[in-house]
Design an enzyme around this catalytic site. Structure first.
Site, short mmCIF file in Angstrom:
data_model
loop_
_atom_site.label_atom_id
_atom_site.label_comp_id
_atom_site.label_asym_id
_atom_site.label_seq_id
_atom_site.Cartn_x
_atom_site.Cartn_y
_atom_site.Cartn_z
N ASP A 11 0.86 -1.19 0.00
CA ASP A 11 0.00 0.00 0.00
C ASP A 11 0.89 1.23 0.00
O ASP A 11 1.82 1.33 0.80
CB ASP A 11 -0.90 0.02 1.23
N ASP A 133 -15.42 -3.61 -1.46
CA ASP A 133 -15.01 -3.23 -0.11
C ASP A 133 -16.26 -3.10 0.74
O ASP A 133 -17.13 -2.27 0.46
CB ASP A 133 -14.24 -1.91 -0.14
#
Length: 243
Positions: A11, A133
């Site tokens: 990330d 998500d």
């Protein structure tokens, strides 16, 4: 044990390798200032896939870290999927031209479904991963900062009917928390869509969680924090029939 595809995650914020807690940008831990070094180490350990998330891009709703992506794909032979900030065809083109094999798209599929359907037709299902998500059964968008009213299962039903085969499902409440993955949720998805290449994401705390997901028949898993904090046994995973 059934096989499961292993996908470590990098990330990115400000070009650094980080992890967040529950997607909260104020709860950031920097694990390495050089994501290319991390990618090279992962490849050296035997991993073949990599999940790269442009967290800057997710907030700005455009690809920000394409240069870092290009450095990673130039330095390694890893098959990379890239997500975060994909809101236009130009963003997809930038990611693919920087070496990504696939792009992960979530927000557009919720907010502009006709555009995502156009991308599905133009780029093909093999090059797209649907980002699902989820928080409390609903889809969250825009770097998890917005909660939609879209039900997860309705969302998946719609897009699989139109040809989507790759889905990255992240349980936001577990992400970066090392509390264990939402195995029952992923099992429910697979029962409903047995041909889906489902990538489980969020909550993996150690090697046993990955092995349990494999035993549950989940095709693939993304993990980050557990790896960076030394909770993953590479030797066990590589010798246990995982990919």
């Amino acid at each position: 044990m059934k096989r499961i595809e292993l996908i470590p995650a990098i990330d990115l914020i400000g070009g650094e390798c980080v992890r967040l807690k529950k997607g909260d940008y104020s709860q950031k831990t920097v694990y390495d200032s050089d994501p290319v070094r991390v990618a090279e180490r992962l490849e050296g350990e035997g991993f073949r896939r990599l999940h790269v998330v442009d967290l800057d891009g997710a907030r700005e709703r455009r690809v920000v870290n394409s240069a870092v992506l290009r450095r990673i794909t130039s330095a390694t032979s890893l098959v990379v999927d890239f997500g975060g900030g994909i809101t236009s065809s130009a963003d997809i083109d930038a990611a693919l031209s920087a070496g990504a094999s696939m792009v992960t798209v979530g927000s557009v599929a919720v907010k502009q479904p006709s555009l995502f359907e156009e991308w599905l037709n133009n780029y093909g299902a093999a090059n797209l991963i649907l980002g699902a998500d989820v928080r409390d059964g609903r889809i969250a968008v825009s770097g998890w900062e917005e909660q939609s009213s879209v039900d997860l299962f309705s969302f998946l039903d719609h897009w699989t009917a139109l040809g989507i085969r790759n889905v990255l499902c992240t349980d936001i409440s577990r992400d970066g928390m090392l509390t264990g993955p939402a195995t029952d949720l992923y099992r429910s998805i697979m029962m409903r869509h047995p041909d889906l290449h489902l990538i489980a994401s969020g909550g993996v705390k150690d090697t046993s969680d990955i092995l349990a997901l494999a035993d549950a028949g989940i095709p693939a898993v993304v993990f980050g924090k557990a790896y960076y904090e030394g909770r993953i046994s590479i030797e066990t995973l590589m010798s246990d029939g995982t990919d």
